[in-house]
Design an enzyme around this catalytic site. Sequence first.
Site, PDB file in Angstrom:
ATOM      1  N   TYR A   1      15.454  -7.338  10.781  1.00  0.00           N
ATOM      2  CA  TYR A   1      15.468  -5.883  10.841  1.00  0.00           C
ATOM      3  C   TYR A   1      14.681  -5.433  12.065  1.00  0.00           C
ATOM      4  O   TYR A   1      13.500  -5.738  12.206  1.00  0.00           O
ATOM      5  CB  TYR A   1      14.871  -5.212   9.581  1.00  0.00           C
ATOM      6  CG  TYR A   1      14.928  -3.713   9.778  1.00  0.00           C
ATOM      7  CD1 TYR A   1      16.107  -3.021   9.553  1.00  0.00           C
ATOM      8  CD2 TYR A   1      13.841  -3.016  10.300  1.00  0.00           C
ATOM      9  CE1 TYR A   1      16.210  -1.666   9.812  1.00  0.00           C
ATOM     10  CE2 TYR A   1      13.933  -1.653  10.572  1.00  0.00           C
ATOM     11  CZ  TYR A   1      15.123  -0.994  10.327  1.00  0.00           C
ATOM     12  OH  TYR A   1      15.224   0.350  10.616  1.00  0.00           O
TER      13      TYR A   1
ATOM     14  N   ARG B   1      21.300  -6.191   2.445  1.00  0.00           N
ATOM     15  CA  ARG B   1      21.214  -5.106   1.478  1.00  0.00           C
ATOM     16  C   ARG B   1      22.100  -3.993   2.033  1.00  0.00           C
ATOM     17  O   ARG B   1      22.116  -3.757   3.233  1.00  0.00           O
ATOM     18  CB  ARG B   1      19.760  -4.635   1.371  1.00  0.00           C
ATOM     19  CG  ARG B   1      19.407  -4.014   0.048  1.00  0.00           C
ATOM     20  CD  ARG B   1      17.902  -4.147  -0.212  1.00  0.00           C
ATOM     21  NE  ARG B   1      17.108  -3.462   0.801  1.00  0.00           N
ATOM     22  CZ  ARG B   1      17.005  -2.144   0.923  1.00  0.00           C
ATOM     23  NH1 ARG B   1      17.684  -1.356   0.118  1.00  0.00           N
ATOM     24  NH2 ARG B   1      16.249  -1.604   1.845  1.00  0.00           N
TER      25      ARG B   1
ATOM     26  N   ARG C   1       0.856  -1.182   0.000  1.00  0.00           N
ATOM     27  CA  ARG C   1       0.000   0.000   0.000  1.00  0.00           C
ATOM     28  C   ARG C   1       0.896   1.236   0.000  1.00  0.00           C
ATOM     29  O   ARG C   1       2.067   1.153   0.368  1.00  0.00           O
ATOM     30  CB  ARG C   1      -0.949   0.011   1.203  1.00  0.00           C
ATOM     31  CG  ARG C   1      -0.244  -0.279   2.492  1.00  0.00           C
ATOM     32  CD  ARG C   1      -1.155  -0.342   3.677  1.00  0.00           C
ATOM     33  NE  ARG C   1      -0.444   0.282   4.796  1.00  0.00           N
ATOM     34  CZ  ARG C   1      -0.691   1.456   5.298  1.00  0.00           C
ATOM     35  NH1 ARG C   1      -1.693   2.178   4.841  1.00  0.00           N
ATOM     36  NH2 ARG C   1       0.020   1.948   6.278  1.00  0.00           N
TER      37      ARG C   1
ATOM     38  N   GLU D   1      23.728   9.171   0.138  1.00  0.00           N
ATOM     39  CA  GLU D   1      23.506   7.725   0.295  1.00  0.00           C
ATOM     40  C   GLU D   1      23.305   7.074  -1.071  1.00  0.00           C
ATOM     41  O   GLU D   1      22.511   7.560  -1.874  1.00  0.00           O
ATOM     42  CB  GLU D   1      22.272   7.462   1.160  1.00  0.00           C
ATOM     43  CG  GLU D   1      22.484   7.838   2.603  1.00  0.00           C
ATOM     44  CD  GLU D   1      21.318   7.439   3.499  1.00  0.00           C
ATOM     45  OE1 GLU D   1      20.423   6.702   3.048  1.00  0.00           O
ATOM     46  OE2 GLU D   1      21.316   7.893   4.646  1.00  0.00           O
TER      47      GLU D   1
ATOM     48  N   ARG E   1      -2.131  10.827   2.343  1.00  0.00           N
ATOM     49  CA  ARG E   1      -2.788  11.621   3.381  1.00  0.00           C
ATOM     50  C   ARG E   1      -3.522  12.797   2.765  1.00  0.00           C
ATOM     51  O   ARG E   1      -2.889  13.632   2.140  1.00  0.00           O
ATOM     52  CB  ARG E   1      -1.751  12.139   4.371  1.00  0.00           C
ATOM     53  CG  ARG E   1      -1.134  11.043   5.178  1.00  0.00           C
ATOM     54  CD  ARG E   1      -0.196  11.640   6.191  1.00  0.00           C
ATOM     55  NE  ARG E   1       0.589  10.580   6.813  1.00  0.00           N
ATOM     56  CZ  ARG E   1       1.678  10.785   7.504  1.00  0.00           C
ATOM     57  NH1 ARG E   1       2.108  12.016   7.697  1.00  0.00           N
ATOM     58  NH2 ARG E   1       2.331   9.782   8.032  1.00  0.00           N
TER      59      ARG E   1
HETATM   60  C1  LIG Z   1      20.966   2.360   7.570  1.00  0.00           C
HETATM   61  C2  LIG Z   1      20.097   2.110   8.778  1.00  0.00           C
HETATM   62  C3  LIG Z   1      19.272   3.124   9.243  1.00  0.00           C
HETATM   63  C4  LIG Z   1      18.456   2.898  10.373  1.00  0.00           C
HETATM   64  N1  LIG Z   1      17.633   3.898  10.799  1.00  0.00           N
HETATM   65  C5  LIG Z   1      16.819   3.691  11.859  1.00  0.00           C
HETATM   66  C6  LIG Z   1      15.902   4.714  12.300  1.00  0.00           C
HETATM   67  O1  LIG Z   1      15.827   5.792  11.716  1.00  0.00           O
HETATM   68  N2  LIG Z   1      15.102   4.436  13.353  1.00  0.00           N
HETATM   69  C7  LIG Z   1      15.153   3.240  14.018  1.00  0.00           C
HETATM   70  O2  LIG Z   1      14.404   3.052  14.985  1.00  0.00           O
HETATM   71  N3  LIG Z   1      16.030   2.265  13.643  1.00  0.00           N
HETATM   72  C8  LIG Z   1      16.854   2.454  12.580  1.00  0.00           C
HETATM   73  N4  LIG Z   1      17.730   1.477  12.202  1.00  0.00           N
HETATM   74  C9  LIG Z   1      17.827   0.228  12.998  1.00  0.00           C
HETATM   75  C10 LIG Z   1      18.910   0.313  14.130  1.00  0.00           C
HETATM   76  O3  LIG Z   1      20.160   0.576  13.542  1.00  0.00           O
HETATM   77  C11 LIG Z   1      18.933  -1.017  14.918  1.00  0.00           C
HETATM   78  O4  LIG Z   1      17.705  -1.206  15.558  1.00  0.00           O
HETATM   79  C12 LIG Z   1      20.033  -1.117  15.993  1.00  0.00           C
HETATM   80  O5  LIG Z   1      21.247  -0.625  15.570  1.00  0.00           O
HETATM   81  C13 LIG Z   1      20.187  -2.569  16.414  1.00  0.00           C
HETATM   82  O6  LIG Z   1      21.091  -2.690  17.487  1.00  0.00           O
HETATM   83  P1  LIG Z   1      21.877  -4.048  17.756  1.00  0.00           P
HETATM   84  O7  LIG Z   1      22.502  -3.932  19.077  1.00  0.00           O
HETATM   85  O8  LIG Z   1      20.997  -5.214  17.502  1.00  0.00           O
HETATM   86  O9  LIG Z   1      22.969  -4.131  16.590  1.00  0.00           O
HETATM   87  P2  LIG Z   1      24.291  -3.263  16.292  1.00  0.00           P
HETATM   88  O10 LIG Z   1      24.037  -1.846  16.566  1.00  0.00           O
HETATM   89  O11 LIG Z   1      24.748  -3.667  14.947  1.00  0.00           O
HETATM   90  O12 LIG Z   1      25.347  -3.786  17.370  1.00  0.00           O
HETATM   91  C14 LIG Z   1      26.089  -4.967  17.203  1.00  0.00           C
HETATM   92  C15 LIG Z   1      27.480  -4.704  17.738  1.00  0.00           C
HETATM   93  O13 LIG Z   1      28.186  -5.955  17.799  1.00  0.00           O
HETATM   94  C16 LIG Z   1      29.537  -5.693  17.445  1.00  0.00           C
HETATM   95  N5  LIG Z   1      30.125  -6.980  16.991  1.00  0.00           N
HETATM   96  C17 LIG Z   1      29.755  -7.733  15.950  1.00  0.00           C
HETATM   97  N6  LIG Z   1      30.540  -8.811  15.837  1.00  0.00           N
HETATM   98  C18 LIG Z   1      31.447  -8.731  16.847  1.00  0.00           C
HETATM   99  C19 LIG Z   1      32.539  -9.550  17.268  1.00  0.00           C
HETATM  100  N7  LIG Z   1      32.886 -10.672  16.604  1.00  0.00           N
HETATM  101  N8  LIG Z   1      33.267  -9.167  18.341  1.00  0.00           N
HETATM  102  C20 LIG Z   1      32.955  -8.029  19.023  1.00  0.00           C
HETATM  103  N9  LIG Z   1      31.928  -7.213  18.661  1.00  0.00           N
HETATM  104  C21 LIG Z   1      31.185  -7.571  17.595  1.00  0.00           C
HETATM  105  C22 LIG Z   1      29.440  -4.676  16.333  1.00  0.00           C
HETATM  106  O14 LIG Z   1      30.668  -3.989  16.164  1.00  0.00           O
HETATM  107  C23 LIG Z   1      28.318  -3.780  16.847  1.00  0.00           C
HETATM  108  O15 LIG Z   1      28.818  -2.705  17.605  1.00  0.00           O
HETATM  109  C24 LIG Z   1      18.495   1.647  11.042  1.00  0.00           C
HETATM  110  C25 LIG Z   1      19.326   0.625  10.544  1.00  0.00           C
HETATM  111  C26 LIG Z   1      20.102   0.839   9.417  1.00  0.00           C
HETATM  112  C27 LIG Z   1      20.937  -0.281   8.896  1.00  0.00           C
END
Ligand SMILES: Cc1cc2nc3c(=O)[nH]c(=O)nc-3n(C[C@H](O)[C@H](O)[C@H](O)COP(=O)(O)OP(=O)(O)OC[C@H]3O[C@@H](n4cnc5c(N)ncnc54)[C@H](O)[C@@H]3O)c2cc1C
Length: 370
Positions: A352, A247, A170, A304, A174
């Site tokens: 995601y 992606r 969809r 970007e 608005r």
């Molecule tokens: C381009 C983009 C834009 C986004 N915009 C939004 C937004 O506008 N609003 C929103 O609500 N959400 C947004 N998000 C989603 C948001 O980024 C995630 O919800 C959040 O970052 C997830 O946190 P996390 O802790 O799961 O993962 P991450 O933040 O990826 O943390 C994982 C950590 O593990 C570490 N790690 C990985 N492997 C190892 C290893 N072997 N040893 C030690 N450390 C390691 C990494 O370095 C990283 O610091 C966006 C995501 C992307 C990709």
Amino acid sequence: MYDYLIVGSGLFGAVFARQATDAGKKVLVIDKRPNIAGNVYTEKIEGIHVHKYGAHIFHTNMEHVWNYVNKFATFNRFTNSPVANYKGELYSLPFNMYTFNKMWGVVTPEEAAAKIEEQKKEAGITEPKNLEEQAISLVGTDIYEKLIKGYTQKQWGRPCTELPAFIIKRLPVRLTFDNNYFNALYQGIPVGGYTKMVENMLDGIEVRLNTDYLENKAELDALADKVIYTGPIDAYYDFKLGTLEYRSVRFENEILDKPNFQGNAAVNYTDAETPWTRIIEHKWFEFGKDDEGNDIPKTIISREYSSEWKPGDEPYYPVNDEKNGKLYEQYKELADKEEKVRFGGRLGEYKYYDMDAVIDSALKFAEKEL
Ligand SMILES: Cc1cc2nc3c(=O)[nH]c(=O)nc-3n(C[C@H](O)[C@H](O)[C@H](O)COP(=O)(O)OP(=O)(O)OC[C@H]3O[C@@H](n4cnc5c(N)ncnc54)[C@H](O)[C@@H]3O)c2cc1C
């Protein structure tokens, strides 16, 4: 030595570390990057908090999550209202009365609705066979041609006629002058940047940066009773069943010698010819808008680009297709059998997650685990 070794200082790891510490557990957080905060990391450059891994706007309908993050940061009242630039013509997003007025000169909601209906009828599409037909059947030709076609093509690297119709289920239209992109009750950006917020979450907690868990696994495992792993699940198993795909996005950052480049945090370039999908101007995420922003004589922008992901690149968005879904399930079967290790977060669960969802997930996980 520790009850928990937490691999990753992103939101999942930081929230779990806070909850475990508050429950009296001894935790160690490690991250392979030189900084905390994972993908929400912001770096202060020229007085501006730059969103290093893509623009992040906090928005949520979950009151408990909103209350939780407000313990660690004050949020400004940033509202996401992107602008579309189609060959120099500017349109308000998401599609709303400002957009329709600019597109057709219509003034009332009835006129806008009639115009959309007229275009949908003219196209005469009953069963859309591809994304182009689907979009036209939902919003008509003009909006499709100027605001959807080129942008979508750049995002997917393929013409809309070669993309399946189901990608767009969809398209919200608005018939009001509301250009707030999100439908969330709470929205904003932490004052002082996301890094500061995560720093506050990790207050008093031992953190070791530049430490790759997988490179020092045996040694690090020996330090703690349990491991909370928030890195990529396939990397944990050395990709033995195959590589999960992502992606990707590529960012090109530039510092400009002017206080204001585009007057808005996000401008989408919706034509097919401009190679980037959008430009982020980081200073406009900060509260204060014109006055405070213009006090800083420079500005930082990020162009970007959609780019093909290959193993070794930064993983951004999981690809939710059948192939990757099946492969993840196979890895998850292995993960479920682990005694000492638990997997969480966007990479650990190959999912995601918006920021609020990952915080909610970490809080629920902590409640069960602790
Ligand atoms: C381009 C983009 C834009 C986004 N915009 C939004 C937004 O506008 N609003 C929103 O609500 N959400 C947004 N998000 C989603 C948001 O980024 C995630 O919800 C959040 O970052 C997830 O946190 P996390 O802790 O799961 O993962 P991450 O933040 O990826 O943390 C994982 C950590 O593990 C570490 N790690 C990985 N492997 C190892 C290893 N072997 N040893 C030690 N450390 C390691 C990494 O370095 C990283 O610091 C966006 C995501 C992307 C990709």
